[in-house]
Scaffold this motif. Sequence first.
Motif, mmCIF file in Angstrom:
data_model
loop_
_atom_site.group_PDB
_atom_site.id
_atom_site.type_symbol
_atom_site.label_atom_id
_atom_site.label_comp_id
_atom_site.label_asym_id
_atom_site.label_seq_id
_atom_site.Cartn_x
_atom_site.Cartn_y
_atom_site.Cartn_z
ATOM 1 N N GLY A 14 46.201 21.748 26.689
ATOM 2 C CA GLY A 14 47.361 20.475 27.083
ATOM 3 C C GLY A 14 46.886 20.119 28.433
ATOM 4 N N ALA A 15 47.883 19.920 29.084
ATOM 5 C CA ALA A 15 47.636 19.163 30.420
ATOM 6 C C ALA A 15 47.536 20.881 31.600
ATOM 7 C CB ALA A 15 48.517 18.243 30.991
ATOM 8 N N THR A 16 48.875 21.648 31.081
ATOM 9 C CA THR A 16 49.358 22.543 31.363
ATOM 10 C C THR A 16 49.026 24.226 30.915
ATOM 11 O OG1 THR A 16 51.094 22.370 31.653
ATOM 12 C CG2 THR A 16 50.656 20.853 33.175
ATOM 13 N N ALA A 17 48.919 24.650 31.202
ATOM 14 C CA ALA A 17 49.113 26.589 30.272
ATOM 15 C C ALA A 17 50.282 26.267 30.038
ATOM 16 C CB ALA A 17 49.339 27.637 31.079
ATOM 17 N N ALA A 18 51.528 25.972 30.195
ATOM 18 C CA ALA A 18 52.728 26.042 29.624
ATOM 19 C C ALA A 18 53.360 24.936 28.630
ATOM 20 C CB ALA A 18 53.363 25.396 30.067
ATOM 21 N N ALA A 19 52.388 23.793 28.601
ATOM 22 C CA ALA A 19 52.118 22.899 27.403
ATOM 23 C C ALA A 19 51.509 23.363 26.072
ATOM 24 C CB ALA A 19 51.799 22.045 28.145
ATOM 25 N N ALA A 20 50.492 23.376 26.357
ATOM 26 C CA ALA A 20 49.619 24.411 25.004
ATOM 27 C C ALA A 20 50.025 25.602 24.999
ATOM 28 C CB ALA A 20 47.698 24.846 25.809
ATOM 29 N N ALA A 21 50.885 26.702 25.470
ATOM 30 C CA ALA A 21 51.312 27.923 24.679
ATOM 31 C C ALA A 21 52.584 27.854 24.437
ATOM 32 C CB ALA A 21 51.173 28.846 25.987
ATOM 33 N N GLY A 22 53.205 26.727 24.963
ATOM 34 C CA GLY A 22 54.514 26.315 24.045
ATOM 35 C C GLY A 22 54.150 25.198 22.921
ATOM 36 N N ARG A 23 53.112 24.730 22.670
ATOM 37 C CA ARG A 23 53.024 24.316 21.082
ATOM 38 C C ARG A 23 52.391 24.516 20.369
ATOM 39 N NH1 ARG A 23 49.625 18.883 24.417
ATOM 40 N NH2 ARG A 23 51.279 17.421 24.726
ATOM 41 N N LEU A 24 51.881 26.101 20.446
ATOM 42 C CA LEU A 24 51.284 27.417 19.919
ATOM 43 C C LEU A 24 52.373 27.642 19.122
ATOM 44 C CD1 LEU A 24 49.134 28.491 18.692
ATOM 45 C CD2 LEU A 24 48.824 30.101 21.168
ATOM 46 N N ILE A 25 53.596 28.105 20.329
ATOM 47 C CA ILE A 25 54.650 28.669 20.180
ATOM 48 C C ILE A 25 55.476 28.407 19.480
ATOM 49 C CG2 ILE A 25 57.099 29.869 21.067
ATOM 50 C CD1 ILE A 25 54.817 31.117 23.961
ATOM 51 N N ARG A 26 56.008 26.407 19.526
ATOM 52 C CA ARG A 26 56.523 26.240 18.282
ATOM 53 C C ARG A 26 56.863 25.903 17.265
ATOM 54 N NH1 ARG A 26 57.099 22.928 23.353
ATOM 55 N NH2 ARG A 26 55.396 21.447 22.628
ATOM 56 N N CYS A 27 55.692 25.780 17.567
ATOM 57 C CA CYS A 27 54.586 25.376 15.985
ATOM 58 C C CYS A 27 54.792 27.071 14.807
ATOM 59 C CB CYS A 27 53.018 25.291 16.107
ATOM 60 S SG CYS A 27 52.942 23.414 15.965
ATOM 61 N N TYR A 28 54.107 28.263 15.733
ATOM 62 C CA TYR A 28 54.580 29.425 15.363
ATOM 63 C C TYR A 28 55.715 29.658 14.517
ATOM 64 C CZ TYR A 28 54.441 34.296 15.174
ATOM 65 O OH TYR A 28 54.094 35.931 14.150
ATOM 66 N N ALA A 29 56.986 29.323 15.585
ATOM 67 C CA ALA A 29 58.432 29.407 14.831
ATOM 68 C C ALA A 29 58.902 28.166 13.469
ATOM 69 C CB ALA A 29 58.930 28.758 15.897
ATOM 70 N N SER A 30 58.068 27.807 14.080
ATOM 71 C CA SER A 30 58.165 26.352 12.843
ATOM 72 C C SER A 30 57.461 27.154 11.189
ATOM 73 C CB SER A 30 57.824 25.374 12.629
ATOM 74 O OG SER A 30 58.348 24.292 13.994
ATOM 75 N N ALA A 31 56.201 27.829 11.498
ATOM 76 C CA ALA A 31 55.817 28.131 9.871
ATOM 77 C C ALA A 31 56.419 29.732 9.635
ATOM 78 C CB ALA A 31 53.883 29.153 10.921
ATOM 79 N N LEU A 32 57.215 30.091 10.788
ATOM 80 C CA LEU A 32 57.379 31.766 10.082
ATOM 81 C C LEU A 32 58.796 31.081 9.134
ATOM 82 C CD1 LEU A 32 57.318 33.741 13.312
ATOM 83 C CD2 LEU A 32 55.995 33.940 11.481
ATOM 84 N N LYS A 33 59.763 30.136 10.287
ATOM 85 C CA LYS A 33 60.471 29.303 8.950
ATOM 86 C C LYS A 33 60.233 28.871 8.091
ATOM 87 C CE LYS A 33 64.194 26.042 10.528
ATOM 88 N NZ LYS A 33 64.894 24.682 10.731
ATOM 89 N N ARG A 34 59.470 28.661 7.828
ATOM 90 C CA ARG A 34 58.864 28.395 6.329
ATOM 91 C C ARG A 34 58.189 29.357 5.439
ATOM 92 N NH1 ARG A 34 57.814 23.162 5.609
ATOM 93 N NH2 ARG A 34 58.277 21.071 7.405
ATOM 94 N N GLY A 35 57.936 30.377 5.645
ATOM 95 C CA GLY A 35 57.840 31.390 5.800
ATOM 96 C C GLY A 35 56.778 32.613 5.111
ATOM 97 N N GLY A 36 55.735 31.411 6.348
ATOM 98 C CA GLY A 36 54.754 32.545 7.240
ATOM 99 C C GLY A 36 54.296 33.732 7.200
ATOM 100 N N ARG A 37 52.831 34.531 7.023
ATOM 101 C CA ARG A 37 53.052 35.437 7.264
ATOM 102 C C ARG A 37 52.755 35.796 9.239
ATOM 103 N NH1 ARG A 37 48.306 38.632 7.837
ATOM 104 N NH2 ARG A 37 47.013 37.248 6.947
ATOM 105 N N PRO A 38 53.681 36.609 10.069
ATOM 106 C CA PRO A 38 53.975 36.979 10.936
ATOM 107 C C PRO A 38 52.673 37.282 11.530
ATOM 108 C CG PRO A 38 55.986 37.640 9.949
ATOM 109 C CD PRO A 38 54.728 37.254 9.196
ATOM 110 N N ASN A 39 52.168 37.419 12.743
ATOM 111 C CA ASN A 39 50.679 38.068 13.394
ATOM 112 C C ASN A 39 50.349 40.222 12.897
ATOM 113 O OD1 ASN A 39 50.114 35.693 13.904
ATOM 114 N ND2 ASN A 39 50.709 35.572 16.609
#
Length: 213
Positions: free
Chosen positions: A188-213
Amino acid sequence: MAEQEGVIKFQLQYQQQTALTAEDVAELNSWRTIMLQLGMLGQTPTRYDNYGFGNISQRYGSGNQFIISGSQTGGIANMTAADYALVTQCQPAQNRIVALGQTKPSSEAMTHGQLYQLNADIHFIIHAHCPAIWQQAAALGLAQTQAQVPYGTVAMTEEVARLFAQTAVLQQGIFTMAGHEDGVVAFGATAAAAAGRLIRCYASALKRGGRPN
């Protein structure tokens, strides 16, 4: 057998010297700490045969130079400027990286360099390892590199360029590496943008039953 983590596959022209200050890496370090706590990068005996995994980088100056975490530094809890490298040249077509610092750059430096060259608005990149996102990539509608393409290679830089030409990856700001176990890249253009995208996808994946880290 899974591909070993942390193997540098490009031609590296490396000069060992002091190249960075604490101020240069302050933002990188703050976000790296968060990624470490989330299990997105690090080093643990239960994952990847205890090799360090994941890396983080930031554009340096107005050109395509960038700061990146050093090779196999995942096990370091509190990194200093000495644990980062400054990549001054990235030449994907020649499979060549030129770097300075007190440690060699991450084995994924070639992929980071390609991303910085593909779009001038990218200023921050996180290469995370997240089983949940990786396993749910198709369900999440994420762009994916082809499974036969190994990390850290010229072929991977070409594959990333293909994603930019043929998919909406620039708008999404995140993609997975189908041939690199658990590999996810957010930018992303900023650190917060890149990390935010990653964290949002992680939450969505967990909601779908993905395995936590």
